[in-house]
Write a protein that holds these residues in place. Structure first.
Motif, PDB file in Angstrom:
ATOM      1  N   ASN A   1       0.822  -1.219   0.000  1.00  0.00           N
ATOM      2  CA  ASN A   1       0.000   0.000   0.000  1.00  0.00           C
ATOM      3  C   ASN A   1       0.855   1.268   0.000  1.00  0.00           C
ATOM      4  OD1 ASN A   1      -1.842  -2.127   0.878  1.00  0.00           O
ATOM      5  ND2 ASN A   1      -3.294  -0.483   1.227  1.00  0.00           N
TER       6      ASN A   1
ATOM      7  N   GLU B   1      -7.728   4.895   5.737  1.00  0.00           N
ATOM      8  CA  GLU B   1      -6.918   3.678   5.736  1.00  0.00           C
ATOM      9  C   GLU B   1      -7.146   2.922   7.036  1.00  0.00           C
ATOM     10  OE1 GLU B   1      -2.682   3.170   4.004  1.00  0.00           O
ATOM     11  OE2 GLU B   1      -2.398   3.764   6.105  1.00  0.00           O
ATOM     12  N   GLY B   2      -7.075   1.604   6.978  1.00  0.00           N
ATOM     13  CA  GLY B   2      -7.251   0.804   8.185  1.00  0.00           C
ATOM     14  C   GLY B   2      -6.975  -0.657   7.922  1.00  0.00           C
ATOM     15  N   ARG B   3      -7.334  -1.474   8.878  1.00  0.00           N
ATOM     16  CA  ARG B   3      -7.158  -2.922   8.790  1.00  0.00           C
ATOM     17  C   ARG B   3      -8.407  -3.556   8.194  1.00  0.00           C
ATOM     18  NH1 ARG B   3      -2.148  -4.181   8.538  1.00  0.00           N
ATOM     19  NH2 ARG B   3      -0.950  -3.106  10.121  1.00  0.00           N
ATOM     20  N   SER B   4      -8.182  -4.527   7.343  1.00  0.00           N
ATOM     21  CA  SER B   4      -9.277  -5.263   6.724  1.00  0.00           C
ATOM     22  C   SER B   4     -10.051  -6.030   7.775  1.00  0.00           C
ATOM     23  CB  SER B   4      -8.711  -6.230   5.685  1.00  0.00           C
ATOM     24  OG  SER B   4      -9.705  -7.145   5.275  1.00  0.00           O
TER      25      SER B   4
ATOM     26  N   THR C   1      -4.455  -8.981   8.858  1.00  0.00           N
ATOM     27  CA  THR C   1      -3.068  -8.708   8.472  1.00  0.00           C
ATOM     28  C   THR C   1      -2.996  -7.779   7.262  1.00  0.00           C
ATOM     29  OG1 THR C   1      -2.822 -10.597   6.963  1.00  0.00           O
ATOM     30  CG2 THR C   1      -2.377 -10.988   9.314  1.00  0.00           C
TER      31      THR C   1
ATOM     32  N   THR D   1      -4.015  -4.368   5.011  1.00  0.00           N
ATOM     33  CA  THR D   1      -4.367  -2.954   5.131  1.00  0.00           C
ATOM     34  C   THR D   1      -5.209  -2.548   3.931  1.00  0.00           C
ATOM     35  OG1 THR D   1      -2.310  -2.471   6.298  1.00  0.00           O
ATOM     36  CG2 THR D   1      -3.412  -0.605   5.245  1.00  0.00           C
TER      37      THR D   1
ATOM     38  N   THR E   1      -6.638   0.895   1.894  1.00  0.00           N
ATOM     39  CA  THR E   1      -6.430   2.329   1.749  1.00  0.00           C
ATOM     40  C   THR E   1      -7.385   2.848   0.691  1.00  0.00           C
ATOM     41  OG1 THR E   1      -4.070   1.999   2.207  1.00  0.00           O
ATOM     42  CG2 THR E   1      -4.740   4.155   1.357  1.00  0.00           C
TER      43      THR E   1
ATOM     44  N   THR F   1      -3.846  -4.794   0.680  1.00  0.00           N
ATOM     45  CA  THR F   1      -2.691  -5.676   0.585  1.00  0.00           C
ATOM     46  C   THR F   1      -3.164  -7.110   0.384  1.00  0.00           C
ATOM     47  OG1 THR F   1      -2.600  -5.786   3.006  1.00  0.00           O
ATOM     48  CG2 THR F   1      -1.064  -4.295   1.931  1.00  0.00           C
TER      49      THR F   1
END
Length: 162
Positions: free
Chosen positions: A113, A130-133, A138, A140, A142, A158
């Motif tokens: 990313n 942006e953040g964690r899926s 694991t 990211t 965006t 990612t």
């Protein structure tokens, strides 16, 4: 609709092959595609769909179109022309506002990313969120603020770790 019926329909439809995007200004959309992705349309035309069925009437439906085949799915940008009522005019006039739906983003699975963010910033496209899926903690996600250039957001996620 039952899950079984939904699966039957998915089997009938197959893979997504095109994303259609109705725009007010096709030239602006083309400039955005060039700015963000470096893509020119593979095909573009001014067309009139002759003797087309629209809400119980037969009409001639004029539209400008640009097609991009460089991605894994074809992107079709459509700009309604003239004052003939068409599905494309409906979408711009009331469709997505009245129904609460519109194309929000196109997602791309990426290796990194940060590299994508750098490339976007070089094109004047800033990070929006942006953040964690939720699916893969694991990974990211965006979102990039490409709305002015493209009319929708670009999302990079990612790829899952092997």
């Amino acid at each position: 609709m039952s899950a079984e019926n939904a699966k039957e329909l998915a089997g009938l439809l197959g893979d997504i092959t095109q994303v259609g995007i109705v725009v007010e200004d096709l030239e602006k959309a083309k400039v955005g595609m060039l700015k963000v992705f470096g893509f020119m349309p593979d095909v573009e035309n001014d067309s009139v769909y002759k003797k087309t069925w629209y809400r119980g009437e037969i009409i001639d439906a004029p539209v400008k179109a640009a097609f991009y085949n460089q991605l894994n799915v074809q992107l079709e940008f459509l700009q309604p022309v003239g004052d003939v009522d068409t599905i494309w005019h409906d979408y711009l006039d009331e469709g997505f506002r009245a129904h609460g739906h519109a194309l929000h983003h196109l997602r791309f699975d990426v290796e990194n990313n940060d590299e994508v963010t750098k490339a976007m910033e070089e094109r004047g496209i800033s990070k929006y969120m942006e953040g964690r899926s939720l699916v893969d903690p694991t990974a990211t996600f965006t979102y990039y603020d490409s709305v002015d250039a493209l009319g929708f957001i670009i999302e990079a996620v990612t790829k899952p770790k092997a």
